[in-house]
Write an enzyme that holds these catalytic residues in place. Structure first.
Site, PDB file in Angstrom:
ATOM      1  N   GLN A  78       0.847  -1.192   0.000  1.00  0.00           N
ATOM      2  CA  GLN A  78       0.000   0.000   0.000  1.00  0.00           C
ATOM      3  C   GLN A  78       0.886   1.247   0.000  1.00  0.00           C
ATOM      4  O   GLN A  78       1.129   1.847   1.043  1.00  0.00           O
ATOM      5  CB  GLN A  78      -0.883  -0.032   1.254  1.00  0.00           C
ATOM      6  N   PHE A  79       1.345   1.653  -1.173  1.00  0.00           N
ATOM      7  CA  PHE A  79       2.254   2.801  -1.251  1.00  0.00           C
ATOM      8  C   PHE A  79       1.596   4.083  -0.750  1.00  0.00           C
ATOM      9  O   PHE A  79       2.276   5.011  -0.305  1.00  0.00           O
ATOM     10  CB  PHE A  79       2.802   2.993  -2.675  1.00  0.00           C
ATOM     11  N   THR A  80       0.272   4.159  -0.778  1.00  0.00           N
ATOM     12  CA  THR A  80      -0.416   5.382  -0.349  1.00  0.00           C
ATOM     13  C   THR A  80      -0.272   5.649   1.152  1.00  0.00           C
ATOM     14  O   THR A  80      -0.599   6.747   1.605  1.00  0.00           O
ATOM     15  CB  THR A  80      -1.910   5.349  -0.739  1.00  0.00           C
TER      16      THR A  80
END
Length: 150
Positions: A78-80
């Protein structure tokens, strides 16, 4: 590394209409990786995840770990989680690691977590459009950042 841990009664990840991972009781871990992350972050965070006492005991007190309750784990990249929102209304993801760094780090994280958990860990598919379903148990949701040890 940043992680959001959600204690779940069940969770699954679907890609292109196909369920690629599912668990019953356990943890859904959303994992954000940044360029500065390394083996020390992997070791510390995986140890924290398998030992964190957030499952209820017979007295309904959070006193058991995921290993104590023989729970499952799904890890979703989950890069966010590294979004910076200080300026403007469009988040910046400049701190999030690029795929050439993040993918091997994610795979190593899952491998180490499996060793510590003693069983297979479910995953999403890195970079895919994933549909994540969960039934949050509690609800219990905890955020951890290896850079601040919070």
């Amino acid at each position: 590394m940043r992680a959001v841990l959600q204690r779940v009664s069940k969770a699954s990840v679907t890609v292109d209409g196909k369920v690629v991972s599912s668990i019953q009781k356990g943890l859904l871990v959303l994992l954000g990786i940044e360029d500065a992350d390394g083996q020390e972050d992997i070791d510390w965070l995986t140890n924290k995840i398998v030992n964190l006492r957030i499952f209820n005991d017979e007295n309904n007190i959070m006193n058991h770990s995921v290993t104590d309750v023989d729970g499952g784990i799904i890890v979703v990249s989950q890069f966010t989680l590294h979004a910076q929102t200080k300026k403007g209304n469009r988040p910046s993801y400049i701190k999030a690691a690029q795929p050439d760094v993040a993918i091997p780090m994610y795979e190593k994280f899952v491998q180490v977590l499996e060793q510590k958990l003693g069983k297979k860990v479910g995953t999403g598919i890195f970079g895919a459009d994933m549909k994540v379903e969960l039934l949050n148990d509690g609800p219990v949701t905890i955020t951890i950042d290896t850079k601040t040890k919070e």
